[in-house]
Design an enzyme around this catalytic site. Structure first.
Site, PDB file in Angstrom:
ATOM      1  N   SER A  73       0.846  -1.182   0.000  1.00 55.06           N
ATOM      2  CA  SER A  73       0.000   0.000   0.000  1.00 55.06           C
ATOM      3  C   SER A  73       0.882   1.232   0.000  1.00 55.06           C
ATOM      4  O   SER A  73       2.024   1.193   0.462  1.00 55.06           O
ATOM      5  CB  SER A  73      -0.897  -0.023   1.248  1.00 55.06           C
ATOM      6  OG  SER A  73      -1.756   1.093   1.274  1.00 55.06           O
ATOM      7  N   ASP A  74       0.341   2.331  -0.508  1.00 54.46           N
ATOM      8  CA  ASP A  74       1.050   3.597  -0.450  1.00 54.46           C
ATOM      9  C   ASP A  74       0.040   4.708  -0.222  1.00 54.46           C
ATOM     10  O   ASP A  74      -1.051   4.685  -0.800  1.00 54.46           O
ATOM     11  CB  ASP A  74       1.836   3.862  -1.736  1.00 54.46           C
ATOM     12  CG  ASP A  74       2.781   5.045  -1.576  1.00 54.46           C
ATOM     13  OD1 ASP A  74       3.822   4.859  -0.916  1.00 54.46           O
ATOM     14  OD2 ASP A  74       2.460   6.139  -2.058  1.00 54.46           O
ATOM     15  N   THR A  75       0.395   5.658   0.623  1.00 51.81           N
ATOM     16  CA  THR A  75      -0.485   6.778   0.938  1.00 51.81           C
ATOM     17  C   THR A  75       0.222   8.086   0.625  1.00 51.81           C
ATOM     18  O   THR A  75       1.365   8.281   1.030  1.00 51.81           O
ATOM     19  CB  THR A  75      -0.891   6.752   2.426  1.00 51.81           C
ATOM     20  OG1 THR A  75      -1.554   5.518   2.705  1.00 51.81           O
ATOM     21  CG2 THR A  75      -1.835   7.905   2.756  1.00 51.81           C
ATOM     22  N   SER A 110      -3.303   3.737  -2.256  1.00 48.63           N
ATOM     23  CA  SER A 110      -3.391   2.684  -3.257  1.00 48.63           C
ATOM     24  C   SER A 110      -3.085   1.341  -2.616  1.00 48.63           C
ATOM     25  O   SER A 110      -2.356   1.254  -1.630  1.00 48.63           O
ATOM     26  CB  SER A 110      -2.406   2.953  -4.390  1.00 48.63           C
ATOM     27  OG  SER A 110      -1.096   3.010  -3.856  1.00 48.63           O
TER      28      SER A 110
END
Length: 196
Positions: A73-75, A110
């Site tokens: 995940s990436d924020t 994501s």
């Protein structure tokens, strides 16, 4: 029996993923997180998650571990088309929080799930509105240390949540792992509490 690998060192993501009912282990997935020139923020955040998932998969192959799905995940916090990453220092954190004060920004989180069949992605978009912040409130918050390892220099699940006057989207997405989207993605692969 491990069903999934989480390519993240984030304690918040670990806690949130545990709520999906999947049995998982964490693995390292170091990547270069530098945005490409003129890269759209949505493209950037998806690319980061995909690269983390693929890095985690390569790690499994290199270590000779069983190839189980890898979730990454990436924020990113986006304000006026600018990606606000983790602050470099206290001055950078203060600058970011001044930009966000009294304004609405987007938080893009994501997801990427890498399996032998390929990579599935999801994008959670939340709109967060901050109250007007005084210089003293910003300085006290930065002095707490909380902003230093967080995109946009705040954590909604901590003291930073006091600044949020309105949220349109996913609270857990702003934290770093949108629970509903994550559970739905895992269920498509027969994993977690929502799997049939």
């Amino acid at each position: 029996m491990t069903q999934l690998y989480l390519a993240s060192g984030s304690p918040r993501r670990k806690e949130l993923l545990a709520q999906t009912g999947v049995i998982f282990e964490r693995i390292a997935a170091p990547i270069d997180e530098t945005p490409q020139p003129k890269e759209n923020p949505r493209d950037y955040v998806i690319r980061m998650a995909v690269e983390k998932a693929e890095s985690g998969w390569r790690h499994l192959e290199e270590m000779g571990l069983a190839l189980k799905p890898v979730l990454a995940s990436d924020t990113s916090v986006i304000f006026a088309d600018e990606i606000l990453g983790k602050p470099l220092d206290a001055a950078d954190a203060i600058n970011m929080l001044r930009k966000l004060s009294g304004q609405t920004h987007e938080v893009l989180t994501s997801l990427a799930l890498k399996t032998e069949a390929g990579v599935d992605t999801r994008l959670s978009i939340s709109r967060v509105t901050f109250a007007d912040l005084t210089d003293a409130q910003i300085a006290n918050y930065v002095a707490s240390g909380e902003p230093m390892d967080k995109a946009g220099a705040y954590g909604i699940q901590g003291l930073g949540g006091l600044f949020v006057s309105h949220l349109d989207g996913s609270f857990t997405g702003v934290m770093g792992l949108p629970l509903h989207d994550t559970a739905a993605l895992l269920a498509q692969h027969g994993l977690g509490a929502l799997a049939e």
